[in-house]
Design a protein around this motif. Structure first.
Motif, PDB file in Angstrom:
ATOM      1  N   ARG A 176      10.090  75.041  -8.146  1.00 56.09           N
ATOM      2  CA  ARG A 176      10.822  73.537  -8.199  1.00 56.09           C
ATOM      3  C   ARG A 176      10.920  73.000  -6.801  1.00 56.09           C
ATOM      4  O   ARG A 176      10.637  71.873  -6.600  1.00 56.09           O
ATOM      5  N   THR A 177      11.136  73.939  -5.794  1.00 55.50           N
ATOM      6  CA  THR A 177      11.273  73.677  -4.448  1.00 55.50           C
ATOM      7  C   THR A 177      10.143  74.577  -3.642  1.00 55.50           C
ATOM      8  O   THR A 177       9.967  75.854  -3.758  1.00 55.50           O
ATOM      9  N   ILE A 178       9.469  73.785  -2.930  1.00 60.26           N
ATOM     10  CA  ILE A 178       8.358  74.383  -2.193  1.00 60.26           C
ATOM     11  C   ILE A 178       9.078  74.678  -0.570  1.00 60.26           C
ATOM     12  O   ILE A 178       9.132  74.029   0.207  1.00 60.26           O
ATOM     13  N   CYS A 184       4.848  80.971   3.013  1.00 57.92           N
ATOM     14  CA  CYS A 184       4.531  82.294   3.735  1.00 57.92           C
ATOM     15  C   CYS A 184       3.968  83.410   2.767  1.00 57.92           C
ATOM     16  O   CYS A 184       3.114  84.126   3.086  1.00 57.92           O
ATOM     17  N   ALA A 185       4.505  83.551   1.649  1.00 58.11           N
ATOM     18  CA  ALA A 185       4.167  84.649   0.624  1.00 58.11           C
ATOM     19  C   ALA A 185       3.145  84.269   0.034  1.00 58.11           C
ATOM     20  O   ALA A 185       2.342  85.291  -0.532  1.00 58.11           O
ATOM     21  N   ALA A 186       2.650  83.054  -0.021  1.00 62.28           N
ATOM     22  CA  ALA A 186       1.475  82.751  -0.956  1.00 62.28           C
ATOM     23  C   ALA A 186       0.084  83.304  -0.451  1.00 62.28           C
ATOM     24  O   ALA A 186      -0.026  83.381   0.714  1.00 62.28           O
ATOM     25  N   GLN A 187      -1.008  83.304  -0.933  1.00 62.89           N
ATOM     26  CA  GLN A 187      -2.252  83.816  -0.504  1.00 62.89           C
ATOM     27  C   GLN A 187      -3.000  82.552  -0.243  1.00 62.89           C
ATOM     28  O   GLN A 187      -3.323  81.601  -1.196  1.00 62.89           O
ATOM     29  N   TRP A 188      -3.515  82.383   1.048  1.00 61.76           N
ATOM     30  CA  TRP A 188      -4.181  81.085   1.484  1.00 61.76           C
ATOM     31  C   TRP A 188      -5.484  81.288   1.600  1.00 61.76           C
ATOM     32  O   TRP A 188      -6.056  82.237   2.182  1.00 61.76           O
ATOM     33  N   SER A 218      -5.997  84.810   2.965  1.00 59.98           N
ATOM     34  CA  SER A 218      -6.854  86.056   2.443  1.00 59.98           C
ATOM     35  C   SER A 218      -8.187  85.732   2.449  1.00 59.98           C
ATOM     36  O   SER A 218      -9.154  86.547   2.607  1.00 59.98           O
ATOM     37  N   LEU A 219      -8.848  84.498   2.768  1.00 61.12           N
ATOM     38  CA  LEU A 219     -10.095  84.026   3.005  1.00 61.12           C
ATOM     39  C   LEU A 219     -10.261  82.918   4.158  1.00 61.12           C
ATOM     40  O   LEU A 219      -9.408  81.910   4.149  1.00 61.12           O
ATOM     41  N   ALA A 235      -8.291  82.180  -5.985  1.00 63.47           N
ATOM     42  CA  ALA A 235      -8.169  83.340  -4.715  1.00 63.47           C
ATOM     43  C   ALA A 235      -6.771  82.846  -4.080  1.00 63.47           C
ATOM     44  O   ALA A 235      -6.430  83.546  -3.149  1.00 63.47           O
ATOM     45  N   GLY A 236      -6.039  81.681  -4.634  1.00 60.57           N
ATOM     46  CA  GLY A 236      -4.639  81.356  -3.958  1.00 60.57           C
ATOM     47  C   GLY A 236      -4.589  79.894  -3.989  1.00 60.57           C
ATOM     48  O   GLY A 236      -4.912  79.168  -4.658  1.00 60.57           O
ATOM     49  N   ILE A 237      -3.873  79.584  -2.539  1.00 62.19           N
ATOM     50  CA  ILE A 237      -3.621  78.111  -2.451  1.00 62.19           C
ATOM     51  C   ILE A 237      -4.328  77.636  -1.070  1.00 62.19           C
ATOM     52  O   ILE A 237      -4.759  78.569  -0.308  1.00 62.19           O
TER      53      ILE A 237
END
Length: 292
Positions: A176-178, A184-188, A218-219, A235-237
């Motif tokens: 709900r909240t970005i 920082c935790a997301a795979q980019w 990640s990439l 692969a992520g965001i």
């Protein structure tokens, strides 16, 4: 030998009369006489027999006449080329643009340009922002259109258009909240160094107090399409132009994070000291119409 001397020589040779040539070209007889005497004196060759009040070509003059006509004809062709280029009836416009602009923003403008100026060839190269700036600085392209700010004193830079970045992922479920922690935790999946899209992401993160080194990359991929396809595959965001992701959002293969990113400006680039053609000015006029 000047083109004017050649012109007067041919006029006299064709009429075999100095007075007739001077009247036809609206110059004085003395100017005509001086023009045909100058190459004779310079090269030690007589081009005309002067018998009494008559004048006719010598053998050297007869050999020289077709060459003089050929030079004047080529000069006329050269003059016509300049007139056609100035009138946008001929020419080539060399452009360079970064990927998002070249693939998504610029094409409809180039279609309109082609319809209006069908004889102007457009040569469009695609480079990231830094490489595009280098091409303009080195004269390989007359004008560039890029996504990022360029710090180069040799180049003039001004806003031409805009879009905004959208954070996307393949999973339709978002928190709900970005938060800073989530980002920082997301795979980019990100673009390469020098890309305007990457620079815009860095500015967005910096506004949240996040350095690019703090996110989990990640990439790193060299094109918008590669980033988009990797994210569609899970692969992520990532953060891409709204122009790039619009079809995928419509198809449901990607989903936009409910986070508003700041508007990103597209900039025109040109060398401050190089000549800008009328074709470039015509393209800028179409871009202004496209914005309005």
């Amino acid at each position: 030998m000047t083109l004017e001397q050649l012109r007067l020589f041919v006029a006299v040779a064709e009429r075999e009369h100095v007075t007739a040539a001077s009247r036809a070209l609206h110059v004085t007889q003395s100017a005509v006489s001086a023009a045909i005497a100058a190459p004779e004196e310079r090269h030690g060759v007589k081009l005309f027999h002067r018998v009494g009040r008559g004048i006719c070509l010598t053998e050297a003059g007869r050999l020289f006449l077709p060459e003089a006509r050929a030079v004047l004809a080529r000069a006329a062709v050269a003059r016509n080329v300049l007139e056609e280029v100035g009138g946008l009836k001929r020419g080539k416009l060399r452009l360079v643009a970064s990927q998002t602009i070249a693939a998504y923003w610029l094409p409809p403008i180039l279609v309109a340009f082609r319809q209006r100026y069908p004889d102007i060839e457009v040569d469009l190269a695609i480079s990231n922002t830094l490489d595009a700036a280098s091409r303009v600085r080195d004269g390989e392209a007359e004008m560039g259109i890029v996504e990022g700010v360029v710090d180069d004193p040799a180049l003039a830079q001004w806003p031409l258009g805009e879009d905004h970045l959208t954070i996307i992922q393949s999973d339709p479920q978002f928190p709900r909240t970005i938060s800073r922690t989530w980002l920082c935790a997301a795979q980019w999946v990100v673009r390469e160094q020098g890309s305007g899209t990457r620079a815009a992401l860095e500015r967005y993160l910096a506004g949240l107090g996040i350095a690019l080194q703090e996110i989990n990359i990640s990439l790193v991929l060299p094109s918008n399409e590669a980033v988009r396809t990797a994210i569609e595959a899970g692969a992520g965001i990532g953060a891409l132009s709204s122009l790039v992701v619009a079809p995928s959002l419509l198809a449901g293969t990607l989903h936009a994070v409910p986070q508003t990113l700041s508007t990103r400006v597209f900039y025109g680039l040109r060398h401050k000291e190089r000549y800008r053609s009328q074709a470039a000015d015509a393209l800028l006029e179409l871009i202004a119409q496209h914005k309005s």
